[in-house]
Design a protein around this motif. Structure first.
Motif, PDB file in Angstrom:
ATOM      1  N   LEU A  55      33.207  17.766  32.388  1.00  0.00           N
ATOM      2  CA  LEU A  55      33.251  16.381  32.859  1.00  0.00           C
ATOM      3  C   LEU A  55      34.655  16.021  33.343  1.00  0.00           C
ATOM      4  O   LEU A  55      35.633  16.231  32.634  1.00  0.00           O
ATOM      5  CB  LEU A  55      32.844  15.436  31.716  1.00  0.00           C
ATOM      6  N   VAL A  56      34.713  15.492  34.535  1.00  0.00           N
ATOM      7  CA  VAL A  56      35.965  14.906  35.033  1.00  0.00           C
ATOM      8  C   VAL A  56      35.738  13.400  35.106  1.00  0.00           C
ATOM      9  O   VAL A  56      35.023  12.919  35.978  1.00  0.00           O
ATOM     10  CB  VAL A  56      36.328  15.441  36.437  1.00  0.00           C
ATOM     11  N   PRO A  57      36.303  12.666  34.143  1.00  0.00           N
ATOM     12  CA  PRO A  57      36.016  11.226  34.131  1.00  0.00           C
ATOM     13  C   PRO A  57      36.746  10.489  35.239  1.00  0.00           C
ATOM     14  O   PRO A  57      37.652  11.026  35.883  1.00  0.00           O
ATOM     15  CB  PRO A  57      36.516  10.794  32.748  1.00  0.00           C
ATOM     16  N   GLN A  58      36.329   9.256  35.405  1.00  0.00           N
ATOM     17  CA  GLN A  58      36.868   8.437  36.488  1.00  0.00           C
ATOM     18  C   GLN A  58      38.344   8.111  36.271  1.00  0.00           C
ATOM     19  O   GLN A  58      39.152   8.207  37.182  1.00  0.00           O
ATOM     20  CB  GLN A  58      36.052   7.145  36.548  1.00  0.00           C
ATOM     21  N   GLU A  59      38.676   7.742  35.030  1.00  0.00           N
ATOM     22  CA  GLU A  59      40.056   7.369  34.734  1.00  0.00           C
ATOM     23  C   GLU A  59      40.888   8.614  34.448  1.00  0.00           C
ATOM     24  O   GLU A  59      40.354   9.631  34.011  1.00  0.00           O
ATOM     25  CB  GLU A  59      40.100   6.454  33.501  1.00  0.00           C
ATOM     26  N   LEU A  60      42.196   8.497  34.665  1.00  0.00           N
ATOM     27  CA  LEU A  60      43.087   9.633  34.403  1.00  0.00           C
ATOM     28  C   LEU A  60      43.477   9.657  32.929  1.00  0.00           C
ATOM     29  O   LEU A  60      44.544   9.187  32.543  1.00  0.00           O
ATOM     30  CB  LEU A  60      44.345   9.530  35.266  1.00  0.00           C
ATOM     31  N   HIS A  61      42.572  10.164  32.102  1.00  0.00           N
ATOM     32  CA  HIS A  61      42.840  10.243  30.673  1.00  0.00           C
ATOM     33  C   HIS A  61      43.476  11.598  30.355  1.00  0.00           C
ATOM     34  O   HIS A  61      42.785  12.605  30.316  1.00  0.00           O
ATOM     35  CB  HIS A  61      41.547  10.123  29.865  1.00  0.00           C
ATOM     36  N   THR A  62      44.785  11.616  30.159  1.00  0.00           N
ATOM     37  CA  THR A  62      45.430  12.883  29.841  1.00  0.00           C
ATOM     38  C   THR A  62      46.432  12.711  28.704  1.00  0.00           C
ATOM     39  O   THR A  62      46.871  11.608  28.416  1.00  0.00           O
ATOM     40  CB  THR A  62      46.194  13.436  31.067  1.00  0.00           C
ATOM     41  N   ASP A  63      46.746  13.839  28.081  1.00  0.00           N
ATOM     42  CA  ASP A  63      47.766  13.810  27.027  1.00  0.00           C
ATOM     43  C   ASP A  63      49.128  13.862  27.712  1.00  0.00           C
ATOM     44  O   ASP A  63      49.515  14.890  28.238  1.00  0.00           O
ATOM     45  CB  ASP A  63      47.607  15.029  26.118  1.00  0.00           C
ATOM     46  N   ALA A  64      49.829  12.761  27.665  1.00  0.00           N
ATOM     47  CA  ALA A  64      51.051  12.635  28.453  1.00  0.00           C
ATOM     48  C   ALA A  64      52.119  13.672  28.106  1.00  0.00           C
ATOM     49  O   ALA A  64      52.832  14.163  28.977  1.00  0.00           O
ATOM     50  CB  ALA A  64      51.615  11.227  28.276  1.00  0.00           C
ATOM     51  N   PHE A  65      52.230  14.028  26.830  1.00  0.00           N
ATOM     52  CA  PHE A  65      53.383  14.842  26.405  1.00  0.00           C
ATOM     53  C   PHE A  65      53.081  16.334  26.278  1.00  0.00           C
ATOM     54  O   PHE A  65      53.952  17.114  25.934  1.00  0.00           O
ATOM     55  CB  PHE A  65      53.940  14.290  25.088  1.00  0.00           C
ATOM     56  N   GLU A  66      51.824  16.704  26.523  1.00  0.00           N
ATOM     57  CA  GLU A  66      51.469  18.127  26.479  1.00  0.00           C
ATOM     58  C   GLU A  66      51.795  18.785  27.821  1.00  0.00           C
ATOM     59  O   GLU A  66      51.873  18.119  28.851  1.00  0.00           O
ATOM     60  CB  GLU A  66      49.971  18.289  26.203  1.00  0.00           C
ATOM     61  N   THR A  67      51.920  20.102  27.796  1.00  0.00           N
ATOM     62  CA  THR A  67      52.085  20.814  29.065  1.00  0.00           C
ATOM     63  C   THR A  67      50.702  21.048  29.670  1.00  0.00           C
ATOM     64  O   THR A  67      49.682  20.962  28.972  1.00  0.00           O
ATOM     65  CB  THR A  67      52.768  22.176  28.863  1.00  0.00           C
ATOM     66  N   VAL A  68      50.699  21.346  30.944  1.00  0.00           N
ATOM     67  CA  VAL A  68      49.437  21.615  31.643  1.00  0.00           C
ATOM     68  C   VAL A  68      48.709  22.773  30.965  1.00  0.00           C
ATOM     69  O   VAL A  68      47.516  22.698  30.666  1.00  0.00           O
ATOM     70  CB  VAL A  68      49.724  21.941  33.129  1.00  0.00           C
ATOM     71  N   TRP A  69      49.448  23.824  30.683  1.00  0.00           N
ATOM     72  CA  TRP A  69      48.841  25.015  30.080  1.00  0.00           C
ATOM     73  C   TRP A  69      48.227  24.678  28.715  1.00  0.00           C
ATOM     74  O   TRP A  69      47.091  25.069  28.420  1.00  0.00           O
ATOM     75  CB  TRP A  69      49.893  26.111  29.922  1.00  0.00           C
ATOM     76  N   ALA A  70      48.963  23.918  27.904  1.00  0.00           N
ATOM     77  CA  ALA A  70      48.493  23.607  26.551  1.00  0.00           C
ATOM     78  C   ALA A  70      47.231  22.755  26.590  1.00  0.00           C
ATOM     79  O   ALA A  70      46.283  22.997  25.838  1.00  0.00           O
ATOM     80  CB  ALA A  70      49.587  22.880  25.763  1.00  0.00           C
ATOM     81  N   THR A  71      47.213  21.768  27.470  1.00  0.00           N
ATOM     82  CA  THR A  71      46.055  20.863  27.465  1.00  0.00           C
ATOM     83  C   THR A  71      44.810  21.556  28.011  1.00  0.00           C
ATOM     84  O   THR A  71      43.694  21.316  27.521  1.00  0.00           O
ATOM     85  CB  THR A  71      46.367  19.548  28.235  1.00  0.00           C
ATOM     86  N   VAL A  72      44.979  22.423  28.993  1.00  0.00           N
ATOM     87  CA  VAL A  72      43.817  23.133  29.532  1.00  0.00           C
ATOM     88  C   VAL A  72      43.313  24.163  28.508  1.00  0.00           C
ATOM     89  O   VAL A  72      42.100  24.313  28.300  1.00  0.00           O
ATOM     90  CB  VAL A  72      44.163  23.800  30.885  1.00  0.00           C
ATOM     91  N   SER A  73      44.229  24.820  27.832  1.00  0.00           N
ATOM     92  CA  SER A  73      43.834  25.785  26.794  1.00  0.00           C
ATOM     93  C   SER A  73      43.136  25.075  25.635  1.00  0.00           C
ATOM     94  O   SER A  73      42.166  25.583  25.063  1.00  0.00           O
ATOM     95  CB  SER A  73      45.062  26.532  26.264  1.00  0.00           C
ATOM     96  N   TYR A  74      43.629  23.878  25.309  1.00  0.00           N
ATOM     97  CA  TYR A  74      43.012  23.078  24.239  1.00  0.00           C
ATOM     98  C   TYR A  74      41.551  22.770  24.597  1.00  0.00           C
ATOM     99  O   TYR A  74      40.650  22.900  23.748  1.00  0.00           O
ATOM    100  CB  TYR A  74      43.793  21.782  24.068  1.00  0.00           C
ATOM    101  N   SER A  75      41.319  22.391  25.852  1.00  0.00           N
ATOM    102  CA  SER A  75      39.955  22.060  26.278  1.00  0.00           C
ATOM    103  C   SER A  75      39.030  23.262  26.111  1.00  0.00           C
ATOM    104  O   SER A  75      37.884  23.119  25.672  1.00  0.00           O
ATOM    105  CB  SER A  75      39.947  21.617  27.744  1.00  0.00           C
ATOM    106  N   ARG A  76      39.532  24.437  26.454  1.00  0.00           N
ATOM    107  CA  ARG A  76      38.701  25.643  26.320  1.00  0.00           C
ATOM    108  C   ARG A  76      38.348  25.878  24.846  1.00  0.00           C
ATOM    109  O   ARG A  76      37.208  26.179  24.511  1.00  0.00           O
ATOM    110  CB  ARG A  76      39.446  26.847  26.896  1.00  0.00           C
ATOM    111  N   GLY A  77      39.329  25.707  23.981  1.00  0.00           N
ATOM    112  CA  GLY A  77      39.090  25.888  22.549  1.00  0.00           C
ATOM    113  C   GLY A  77      38.089  24.892  22.009  1.00  0.00           C
ATOM    114  O   GLY A  77      37.220  25.226  21.199  1.00  0.00           O
ATOM    115  N   LEU A  78      38.192  23.653  22.481  1.00  0.00           N
ATOM    116  CA  LEU A  78      37.300  22.597  22.019  1.00  0.00           C
ATOM    117  C   LEU A  78      35.840  22.946  22.307  1.00  0.00           C
ATOM    118  O   LEU A  78      34.933  22.571  21.565  1.00  0.00           O
ATOM    119  CB  LEU A  78      37.676  21.288  22.735  1.00  0.00           C
ATOM    120  N   PHE A  79      35.623  23.661  23.384  1.00  0.00           N
ATOM    121  CA  PHE A  79      34.258  24.040  23.747  1.00  0.00           C
ATOM    122  C   PHE A  79      33.852  25.376  23.133  1.00  0.00           C
ATOM    123  O   PHE A  79      32.825  25.953  23.492  1.00  0.00           O
ATOM    124  CB  PHE A  79      34.090  24.050  25.269  1.00  0.00           C
ATOM    125  N   GLY A  80      34.666  25.857  22.212  1.00  0.00           N
ATOM    126  CA  GLY A  80      34.282  27.037  21.444  1.00  0.00           C
ATOM    127  C   GLY A  80      34.449  28.347  22.167  1.00  0.00           C
ATOM    128  O   GLY A  80      33.894  29.376  21.754  1.00  0.00           O
TER     129      GLY A  80
END
Lengths: 306, 253
Positions: free
Chosen positions: A82-107
């Motif tokens: 899902l790519v939501p309408q609003e720009l909901h992002t973790d401001a202080f994380e790096t791009v790599w960390a936040t994308v890797s986190y998403s992958r982990g969240l989905f198992g």
């Protein structure tokens, strides 16, 4: 082939009493790009939120590849990005960390090579170690897409994906979406940019006041509802349409210097030959002509206003 | 069980701690050290022993508990409130993650931070006062139970809070007074009899009493009562969190 998403009699009434969805039923075919159009407050985001598990439905059922999205939520949600309408992002994380986190969240097991590919495809690789707060709006939007793609979903929801994005970037995103579709990903996008739907979609759904009012193949929709117009640029002006031309669907514009003939381009006889002869007989001369076909935007506006 | 999601949430939350080391670890350790200096060394030197233990030594378990309670609530409430505030909660809600897994990640991280902090404060205390732990097993049991229970409580506050003010209201107006009045700096036996009875309605008394017993075998209430109250509060928090995820209270529309 059964639809990848099957929505049956879905309704949603918020605590405030607002009825956001009213008995919505809709099937999304496997591998298609489906554009959901509707004015603000029509229920687009509510519908997406319920399918993705963010909001609870008041009634009805959603099946994702045969899995009930409530009873069998793990199987259903695993397939969706899902790519939501609003720009909901973790401001202080790096791009790599936040994308890797998403992958982990989905198992999903960590896969740096895949994350690298996603970031490269979205032109984010050079900024992989940047904190998200330092990125431009367009880059943040791409980070959201990267997060949604991080777990290799089979279905991708894009809620207003190019809102606030410049033209060049928007076209770049269209390329990304097309490339995803080529790999078999089903894409559902909501958009205010009619040209986006016209450019991308295989099928169009129009939602208004919480109800699906039309679902049609884009080409068929354009053909069914699209009108073609012949514009004649007159030599001089006319004050009124002469009586001998009353049988033709004519309108005057530009202060009488332009005559517009609306016709069905698919009809056996368009009436153009007869009109031109009648104009000659009436002594109306023109110096130029052109034809235009009504856009999806015209169709959308006429549907919503109906 | 989506153990990768639990790990992802846990590591994500822990990463925030390391990123904000000054605020997360150094600041509470410094504050507690100041308590040792002021109450333990300066004022404590003029106070007679309490049940055979010097005042500076006596307050160590209470001060550790004070930090554990406030940090657990603060860490866990912020951990879940911030995604709500920033909107990133959508990702958790749309992921194949059960309520148990989400709580395990968030509360596990918040409790871990508190336990680490508690142990650092314990080590720091050794620098200021003579210290011994008579029942290390029970000390760790109370440490972990309290950290987990109050992290769960903080999680509930984070879900409930609609703004930053509400996020601070419970820790400042409820947790802090209960902790200060719960025997962090004194034994409730030192209170007038009527206030001793009132103090027994304060659940923090039981936590601090049990924790202090594990150090010096001195307590205001029995070990069983301390353990029972802690487990009871833990059960209430778990039931509330279960209800939150079942109904989607303040998480889902």
């Amino acid at each position: 082939m059964p639809p990848i998403i099957s929505i049956s009699h879905l309704s949603k009434t918020y605590g405030s009493g607002l009825k956001a969805l009213n008995d919505v039923s809709l099937d999304i075919d496997r591998g298609e790009i489906f554009a959901l159009l509707g004015p603000n407050g029509a229920g687009k985001t509510t519908l997406i939120s319920i399918i993705c598990g963010i909001a609870n439905p008041s009634a009805g059922q959603v099946l994702v590849d045969g899995h009930d999205n409530v009873a069998d939520y793990r199987a259903a949600r695993s397939m969706i990005g899902l790519v939501p309408q609003e720009l909901h992002t973790d401001a202080f994380e790096t791009v790599w960390a936040t994308v890797s986190y998403s992958r982990g969240l989905f198992g999903k097991k960590a896969n740096p090579a895949y994350i690298e590919k996603v970031l490269r495809d979205l032109s984010l690789w050079d900024r992989k170690d940047s904190r998200i707060i330092t990125l431009s709006g367009g880059m943040k939007r791409r980070v959201m897409i990267a997060k949604a793609l991080s777990h290799e979903p089979q279905i991708l929801f894009l809620d207003e994906p190019t809102a606030g994005v410049d033209v060049e970037l928007r076209k770049g995103m269209w390329e990304v979406v097309r490339a995803l579709r080529a790999t078999g990903v089903t894409i559902i996008l909501t958009t205010h940019y009619i040209e986006e739907a016209e450019e991308m979609a295989d099928r169009i759904g129009v939602i208004n006041k919480g109800e699906i009012i039309l679902v049609e193949q884009k080409a068929a929709l354009m053909q069914k509802l699209g009108k073609k117009q012949l514009k004649l640029h007159l030599l001089g002006t006319v004050e009124a349409i002469p009586p001998q031309l009353a049988d033709y669907n004519l309108a005057l514009s530009e202060g009488g210097s332009q005559l517009i003939y609306t016709y069905d381009s698919k009809a056996e006889r368009t009436g153009i030959t007869g009109l031109l002869a009648a104009l000659r007989e009436a002594g109306i001369r023109f110096h130029d002509l052109d034809t235009t076909q009504s856009s999806l935007e015209d169709i959308f506006v006429s549907l919503v206003r109906a | 069980m989506n153990h990768r999601a639990v790990r992802a949430i846990y590591l994500f939350e822990m990463a925030r701690t390391w990123r904000t080391l000054l605020q997360s670890v150094v600041s509470p350790v410094l504050s507690t050290s100041l308590y040792f200096v002021v109450f333990g060394a300066a004022i404590g030197s003029r106070i007679t022993q309490i049940e055979g233990v010097s005042y500076g030594t006596f307050i160590v378990p209470g001060l550790i508990m004070l930090s554990i309670l406030t940090q657990s609530v603060s860490n866990a409430s912020f951990g879940i409130y911030f995604p709500k505030f920033s909107g990133t909660i959508y990702e958790l809600l749309s992921a194949p993650v059960s309520f148990f897994e989400a709580v395990l990640g968030y509360v596990g991280a918040a409790a871990s931070k508190s336990i680490i902090l508690g142990l650092i404060i314990l080590a720091t205390a050794w620098l200021f006062v003579p210290l011994h732990v008579m029942h290390p097993f029970w000390m760790l049991t109370f440490l972990v139970l309290t950290a987990v229970t109050f992290s769960l409580f903080g999680f509930i506050i984070g879900v409930w809070a609609g703004n930053f003010e509400q996020l601070q209201v419970i820790p400042l107006l409820v947790i802090a007074p209960l902790t200060f009045l719960g025997g962090s700096f004194y034994s409730i036996n030192m209170l007038p009899e009527a206030w001793q009875t009132v103090a027994l309605f304060n659940p923090v008394v039981y936590l601090i009493s049990g924790f202090r017993w594990s150090f010096y075998e001195i307590s205001d209430v029995s070990l069983g009562a301390s353990l029972g109250i802690t487990l009871g509060f833990l059960a209430i928090c778990m039931a509330t969190v279960w209800w939150i995820f079942k109904t989607g209270y303040r998480l889902k529309n």
